[in-house]
Scaffold this active site. Structure first.
Site, PDB file in Angstrom:
ATOM      1  CG  MET A 164      -2.151  -0.867   0.817  1.00  0.00           C
ATOM      2  SD  MET A 164      -2.960  -1.288   2.664  1.00  0.00           S
ATOM      3  CE  MET A 164      -4.339   0.210   2.557  1.00  0.00           C
ATOM      4  CG  HIS A 165       0.281   3.221   2.558  1.00  0.00           C
ATOM      5  ND1 HIS A 165      -1.323   3.652   2.582  1.00  0.00           N
ATOM      6  CD2 HIS A 165       0.673   2.348   3.038  1.00  0.00           C
ATOM      7  CE1 HIS A 165      -1.393   2.841   3.946  1.00  0.00           C
ATOM      8  NE2 HIS A 165      -0.188   2.045   3.853  1.00  0.00           N
ATOM      9  CG  ASP A 212       0.202  -5.203   2.143  1.00  0.00           C
ATOM     10  OD1 ASP A 212      -0.863  -4.426   2.385  1.00  0.00           O
ATOM     11  OD2 ASP A 212       0.978  -5.439   1.796  1.00  0.00           O
TER      12      ASP A 212
END
Length: 488
Positions: A78-79, A237
């Site tokens: 992520m991110h 995830d």
């Protein structure tokens, strides 16, 4: 029919082939480089993700009738900030989830814009790993790259774009950007304005189980897949791992002991804790979840074993650890700063309580217990919200250790279960693909039919009491050392 789940991780992409009933036919993993240009920075080249994924897809499906491939979906780190120019070329390496360069930008958002406003607009406050602070950093330090931006995407969505040509993301992954109004499932106009982001730079939003498109003709030809193969939006995830462990519906819990550690609790209502210590995100099943995220979990054990002890004999090192609940050594697992619940990029790891009687095994035990205590910190925040799951599934590399599962069960005072298929994000991605293809009516139906419990570790009354006393000591350590950490 076959369904493919792609888990785009930090060190490798893992690809899983599943049949329509949930049986795993094959798993392939392909590694790629992780770059650290400066201390505290972490980057990867999205082109590497694509090349290794294509190689992995070819190897994964080499021995099957490819015409039977019905769908592909994802779980992804992520991110991360992936930016493309007007020609769809990657502008610079992706800035990853565990990159810590955005301390100033995070402070600006939380202090000057204000936590209350951020929480109102997005359901969350700023953390150094989130995407919006990275955009602000780029705007300040690399304005020439910022000015070339035409598309902003998350790591797994780059793969989806290359596969389909559709510019998309899902709500669970977008929740970690600090650009999404999580409660109302739309982009936040306020955050776009603060970051200087145009809405056309942001992808179209989908539920994780929705089809975003089918394979591009050239990609289908290269892979030998049918061009009718459906691609579902996928999930971050942790949300994908939750699907892969059956953590869907309301009031369920999953713990991930991977590079990072997460405590993931499902909910059918949106809620935010008072101090925003936990993330309030959308879930891959169409509902919501609360999540506590530790930046270092199994990576703490890997660091201790491989970098300090110079061994990879994980089971051998753990086999003589028996004095659970009696260890006098404590470990703070903040090797890369910490996110939940402290939100402190300056936090650092520490061993405390050593004496001349301290042995090698005591130190390892302290590492395992320190991570479990850190997860307990997040669980306590959820409990104060009235969210108190009694059982949890567990996945990730660390979950392979029976000793660690036993420690987690007793520190959290919860039944801890493993599942038959331990490939959480990749398995979750394959399940989402099956839903998108119409094989199952919903994510809940699919997970309930497919995911099976393997074994369960239950807490023991005497150990729970010992670890309760240990946790009371542990929770005093970070506040006592916080000011010292900030000056290291």
């Amino acid at each position: 029919m076959y369904y493919i789940g792609i888990d785009l991780g930090t060190s490798a992409v893992k690809l899983l082939l599943m049949d329509a009933e949930g049986k795993v036919e094959k798993i392939v993993s392909k590694e790629y480089p992780l770059m650290f240009p400066k201390p505290g920075w972490a980057e990867q080249n999205p082109i590497d993700w694509w090349k290794q994924s294509v190689l992995g897809l070819k190897e994964l499906t080499a021995e099957i009738d490819k015409s039977e491939i019905g769908g592909i979906s994802f779980g992804g780190q992520m991110h991360g900030l992936v930016i493309l120019d007007e020609k769809d070329q990657v502008i610079r390496p992706a800035i990853l989830w565990n990159d810590g360069r955005t301390i100033e930008e995070t402070d600006f958002l939380n202090q000057e814009i204000g936590r209350d406003k951020l929480s109102q607009w997005t359901g969350n406050i700023a953390f150094a790993g989130f995407t919006a602070p990275k955009i602000l950093w780029l705007k300040k330090h690399e304005p020439e790259n910022f000015n070339r931006i035409r598309k902003i995407m998350l790591p797994k969505d780059y793969l989806a774009y290359r596969l389909t040509g559709v510019f998309s993301t899902d709500y669970s992954d977008a929740s970690g950007m600090l650009l999404l109004d999580v409660k109302n499932k739309c982009w936040s106009k306020e955050m776009m304005e603060i970051c200087g982001v145009r809405q056309e730079w942001l992808p179209k939003l989908y539920e994780s189980y929705e089809m975003t498109g089918t394979l591009r003709e050239d990609v289908a030809k290269e892979l030998g897949f049918p061009s009718t193969c459906k691609v579902a939006a996928g999930a971050g995830d942790n949300a994908a791992a939750a699907v892969g462990t059956g953590t869907v519906g309301t009031g369920k819990c999953n713990i991930s002991l991977g590079t990072s550690g997460t405590l993931f609790i499902t909910s059918d209502v949106f809620q935010v804790d008072e101090k925003n210590a936990l993330h309030s995100f959308d879930h891959a099943d169409g509902n919501y979840h609360l999540m506590g995220c530790m930046l270092c979990a199994a990576s703490c054990n890997k660091w201790w074993m491989e970098d300090i002890l110079h061994t990879k004999e994980y089971q051998e090192e753990q086999k003589d650890i028996e004095n659970l609940g009696e260890n006098q050594v404590y470990f703070l697992p903040y090797l890369m700063g910490e996110r939940s619940p402290h939100n402190d990029p300056n936090a650092r790891g520490a061993f405390i309580g050593m004496s001349l009687a301290t042995q090698r095994g005591d130190m390892l035990q302290a590492v395992l217990e320190g991570v479990a205590y850190g997860l307990r910190d997040s669980l306590e925040v959820a409990r104060k919200q009235g969210v108190a799951p009694k059982t949890t599934t567990i996945c990730g590399g660390g979950a392979k250790s029976l000793l660690w599962r036993k420690i987690v069960a007793n520190i959290l005072n919860m039944d801890v279960s493993t599942v038959m298929v331990e490939e959480g994000p990749a398995y979750g991605g394959a399940i989402l693909a099956a839903v998108a293809d119409g094989r199952y009516e919903s994510v809940s139906q699919a997970a309930n039919q497919i995911v099976k419990i393997k074994d369960t570790v239950s807490p023991e009354k005497d150990l729970v009491e010992k670890y309760e006393r240990g946790y009371e000591k542990y929770r005093e350590l970070y506040p006592a050392l916080k000011n010292f950490m900030g000056h290291m």
